[in-house]
Write a protein that holds these residues in place. Structure first.
Motif, PDB file in Angstrom:
ATOM      1  N   ARG A 117       0.824  -1.209   0.000  1.00  0.00           N
ATOM      2  CA  ARG A 117       0.000   0.000   0.000  1.00  0.00           C
ATOM      3  C   ARG A 117       0.856   1.255   0.000  1.00  0.00           C
ATOM      4  O   ARG A 117       0.550   2.250  -0.664  1.00  0.00           O
ATOM      5  CB  ARG A 117      -0.909  -0.002   1.226  1.00  0.00           C
ATOM      6  CG  ARG A 117      -1.954  -1.113   1.231  1.00  0.00           C
ATOM      7  CD  ARG A 117      -2.993  -0.866   0.159  1.00  0.00           C
ATOM      8  NE  ARG A 117      -4.052  -1.871   0.207  1.00  0.00           N
ATOM      9  CZ  ARG A 117      -5.076  -1.894  -0.637  1.00  0.00           C
ATOM     10  NH1 ARG A 117      -5.132  -0.999  -1.594  1.00  0.00           N
ATOM     11  NH2 ARG A 117      -6.003  -2.835  -0.534  1.00  0.00           N
ATOM     12  N   ASN A 119       3.798   1.552  -1.255  1.00  0.00           N
ATOM     13  CA  ASN A 119       4.337   1.727  -2.603  1.00  0.00           C
ATOM     14  C   ASN A 119       3.308   2.370  -3.529  1.00  0.00           C
ATOM     15  O   ASN A 119       3.627   3.237  -4.353  1.00  0.00           O
ATOM     16  CB  ASN A 119       4.787   0.378  -3.166  1.00  0.00           C
ATOM     17  CG  ASN A 119       5.993  -0.178  -2.426  1.00  0.00           C
ATOM     18  OD1 ASN A 119       6.801   0.595  -1.879  1.00  0.00           O
ATOM     19  ND2 ASN A 119       6.130  -1.497  -2.384  1.00  0.00           N
ATOM     20  N   GLU A 120       2.073   1.938  -3.423  1.00  0.00           N
ATOM     21  CA  GLU A 120       1.018   2.535  -4.228  1.00  0.00           C
ATOM     22  C   GLU A 120       0.869   4.023  -3.932  1.00  0.00           C
ATOM     23  O   GLU A 120       0.688   4.863  -4.820  1.00  0.00           O
ATOM     24  CB  GLU A 120      -0.305   1.811  -3.986  1.00  0.00           C
ATOM     25  CG  GLU A 120      -0.323   0.389  -4.514  1.00  0.00           C
ATOM     26  CD  GLU A 120      -1.647  -0.299  -4.222  1.00  0.00           C
ATOM     27  OE1 GLU A 120      -2.508   0.355  -3.588  1.00  0.00           O
ATOM     28  OE2 GLU A 120      -1.813  -1.465  -4.620  1.00  0.00           O
ATOM     29  N   ASN A 122       3.209   5.951  -2.757  1.00  0.00           N
ATOM     30  CA  ASN A 122       4.370   6.649  -3.320  1.00  0.00           C
ATOM     31  C   ASN A 122       4.191   6.902  -4.818  1.00  0.00           C
ATOM     32  O   ASN A 122       4.523   7.974  -5.335  1.00  0.00           O
ATOM     33  CB  ASN A 122       5.643   5.831  -3.084  1.00  0.00           C
ATOM     34  CG  ASN A 122       6.095   5.898  -1.633  1.00  0.00           C
ATOM     35  OD1 ASN A 122       5.873   6.895  -0.958  1.00  0.00           O
ATOM     36  ND2 ASN A 122       6.717   4.828  -1.142  1.00  0.00           N
ATOM     37  N   LYS A 123       3.660   5.893  -5.522  1.00  0.00           N
ATOM     38  CA  LYS A 123       3.397   6.086  -6.945  1.00  0.00           C
ATOM     39  C   LYS A 123       2.377   7.197  -7.172  1.00  0.00           C
ATOM     40  O   LYS A 123       2.516   8.016  -8.081  1.00  0.00           O
ATOM     41  CB  LYS A 123       2.889   4.786  -7.561  1.00  0.00           C
ATOM     42  CG  LYS A 123       3.944   3.700  -7.622  1.00  0.00           C
ATOM     43  CD  LYS A 123       3.366   2.430  -8.231  1.00  0.00           C
ATOM     44  CE  LYS A 123       4.417   1.319  -8.295  1.00  0.00           C
ATOM     45  NZ  LYS A 123       3.863   0.072  -8.871  1.00  0.00           N
ATOM     46  N   ALA A 124       1.330   7.207  -6.322  1.00  0.00           N
ATOM     47  CA  ALA A 124       0.325   8.273  -6.456  1.00  0.00           C
ATOM     48  C   ALA A 124       0.943   9.637  -6.209  1.00  0.00           C
ATOM     49  O   ALA A 124       0.657  10.625  -6.914  1.00  0.00           O
ATOM     50  CB  ALA A 124      -0.836   8.022  -5.486  1.00  0.00           C
ATOM     51  N   GLU A 126       4.117  10.449  -6.647  1.00  0.00           N
ATOM     52  CA  GLU A 126       4.975  10.774  -7.781  1.00  0.00           C
ATOM     53  C   GLU A 126       4.146  11.291  -8.953  1.00  0.00           C
ATOM     54  O   GLU A 126       4.537  12.228  -9.654  1.00  0.00           O
ATOM     55  CB  GLU A 126       5.772   9.526  -8.209  1.00  0.00           C
ATOM     56  CG  GLU A 126       6.824   9.086  -7.206  1.00  0.00           C
ATOM     57  CD  GLU A 126       7.896  10.143  -7.035  1.00  0.00           C
ATOM     58  OE1 GLU A 126       8.176  10.880  -7.995  1.00  0.00           O
ATOM     59  OE2 GLU A 126       8.465  10.222  -5.929  1.00  0.00           O
ATOM     60  N   SER A 127       2.975  10.651  -9.143  1.00  0.00           N
ATOM     61  CA  SER A 127       2.085  11.125 -10.212  1.00  0.00           C
ATOM     62  C   SER A 127       1.625  12.543  -9.953  1.00  0.00           C
ATOM     63  O   SER A 127       1.587  13.390 -10.850  1.00  0.00           O
ATOM     64  CB  SER A 127       0.885  10.180 -10.332  1.00  0.00           C
ATOM     65  OG  SER A 127      -0.028  10.666 -11.303  1.00  0.00           O
ATOM     66  N   GLU A 128       1.281  12.832  -8.680  1.00  0.00           N
ATOM     67  CA  GLU A 128       0.852  14.186  -8.338  1.00  0.00           C
ATOM     68  C   GLU A 128       1.998  15.184  -8.528  1.00  0.00           C
ATOM     69  O   GLU A 128       1.807  16.320  -8.970  1.00  0.00           O
ATOM     70  CB  GLU A 128       0.354  14.231  -6.888  1.00  0.00           C
ATOM     71  CG  GLU A 128      -0.875  13.394  -6.630  1.00  0.00           C
ATOM     72  CD  GLU A 128      -2.070  13.861  -7.435  1.00  0.00           C
ATOM     73  OE1 GLU A 128      -2.116  15.042  -7.797  1.00  0.00           O
ATOM     74  OE2 GLU A 128      -2.955  13.028  -7.723  1.00  0.00           O
ATOM     75  N   LYS A 129       3.233  14.743  -8.201  1.00  0.00           N
ATOM     76  CA  LYS A 129       4.373  15.627  -8.437  1.00  0.00           C
ATOM     77  C   LYS A 129       4.540  15.926  -9.920  1.00  0.00           C
ATOM     78  O   LYS A 129       4.869  17.050 -10.322  1.00  0.00           O
ATOM     79  CB  LYS A 129       5.644  14.979  -7.888  1.00  0.00           C
ATOM     80  CG  LYS A 129       5.739  14.967  -6.366  1.00  0.00           C
ATOM     81  CD  LYS A 129       7.043  14.323  -5.931  1.00  0.00           C
ATOM     82  CE  LYS A 129       7.165  14.321  -4.405  1.00  0.00           C
ATOM     83  NZ  LYS A 129       8.431  13.686  -3.967  1.00  0.00           N
ATOM     84  N   SER A 130       4.329  14.909 -10.767  1.00  0.00           N
ATOM     85  CA  SER A 130       4.433  15.118 -12.218  1.00  0.00           C
ATOM     86  C   SER A 130       3.396  16.119 -12.701  1.00  0.00           C
ATOM     87  O   SER A 130       3.683  17.004 -13.507  1.00  0.00           O
ATOM     88  CB  SER A 130       4.269  13.774 -12.942  1.00  0.00           C
ATOM     89  OG  SER A 130       4.279  13.964 -14.339  1.00  0.00           O
TER      90      SER A 130
END
Length: 343
Positions: A117, A119-120, A122-124, A126-130
């Protein structure tokens, strides 16, 4: 008695050692189980502590992202929709964080699932940072466009100021030229007035005090009978004689007046109010008055007066000197007028 007691003891079974051994084994087992429980409890505590630290780090990152998004919202209102999406993502992430924290507290043995969870999340993040990076890039493009528009506006304002300055200078030059022109025109009018006075003086001296020639304002008025028969536009001999003196004065005047003064002698033909009924040549007083003025102009030209200094005009009966319906009034209104004026 002692012998009897000794015998009884030799013949009875001794349970005490076995009981002691069993009790010792039980105590050791309990101690071992307690030790195992404590070790397991220690490792579980360490695992929960590590997950809490990870959650705290995630919370700090989320707080930083939240602050960054708040600053972006305040600085660039045009990205409100994207910021709203980011906040929604952050709210979802916080919900996931809270849910994960509850799972960590309730299920200490589900560490691997919690890591997934995390990791998920963190991916979310990172997506928001993008998304935030793209928003910053768009803001930078908008800032560049605004700067370009400001430069264009400044250039337009400079051009407008220069145009207004040139317009003011042109208006000043026009006003100056207008004043100069007015002065020049006034001088020309004064000069023409001087030559008109000389011309009138010479004609007055030449023509004398004849009853059929009058001076009305700035015009010499000749009765039509001096030049023409009734209903005719052909000059009579005595009319030509009068025009000879006028032509001589005009020729001398043309030599005296500077060429830059645009003067003309206007010959005006007038009739009385009665319509023409017995002349086959002229259908109206317009034609008769114009033909008489043209006859006078043509004769003056034949005597040497420059054609560009002569104007022929016919007024018919519409400019009467006397509005009475009498023979004397009709006679006064039938006339040829000479006027020295500007072109």
């Amino acid at each position: 008695m002692a012998l009897a007691r000794s015998r009884r003891s030799e013949s009875g079974f001794n349970y005490w050692p076995g009981f002691v051994d069993a009790l010792s084994t039980l105590v050791l087992s309990i101690v071992f189980l307690l030790s195992v429980f404590l070790v397991v409890q220690f490792f579980l505590s360490q695992e929960v502590t590590g997950k809490d630290k990870a959650l705290e780090q995630l919370t700090a990152k989320i707080a930083q992202l939240n602050d960054l998004l708040s600053l972006e919202k305040l600085s660039k209102l045009t990205l409100d929709d994207q910021v709203a999406q980011l906040r929604a993502g952050l709210a979802s992430a916080e919900g996931e964080r809270d849910r994960m924290k509850g799972l960590y507290e309730g299920l200490a043995n589900s560490g691997s699932d919690a890591q997934g969870r995390a990791n998920e999340l963190n991916k979310a993040l990172e997506s928001e940072k993008s998304v935030s990076s793209r928003a910053l890039a768009q803001i930078e493009v908008l800032n560049q466009q605004i700067s370009a528009l400001r430069r264009q506006l400044a250039a337009l304002e400079e051009a407008l100021d220069a145009s207004e300055k040139r317009d003011k200078e042109s208006q000043n030059r026009i006003a100056d030229l207008g004043s100069r022109l007015n002065v020049a025109l006034a001088q020309r009018v004064q000069e023409l007035s001087k030559y008109r006075s000389e011309f009138f003086g010479r004609l007055r001296a030449i023509l004398g005090n004849r009853p059929d020639i009058r001076i009305v304002g700035d015009r010499f008025v000749f009765q039509s009978e001096v030049f023409f028969d009734t209903g005719q536009a052909t000059l009579l001999p005595e009319g030509k004689t009068e025009l000879d003196t006028v032509a001589s004065a005009l020729i001398d005047l043309d030599k005296q007046i500077p060429a830059e003064i645009a003067w003309v002698l206007r010959v005006d033909g007038h009739t009385d109010v009665r319509p023409i009924t017995n002349s086959p040549l002229f259908k109206s007083n317009w034609e008769l008055s114009s033909a008489r003025a043209i006859s006078v102009v043509q004769y003056l030209i034949s005597l040497g007066v420059p054609a560009q200094r002569l104007v022929a005009a016919g007024f018919a009966e519409f400019q009467p000197l006397d509005t009475a319906q009498t023979e004397d009034a009709y006679k006064r209104n039938r006339r040829i007028e000479l006027k020295l004026t500007e072109r």
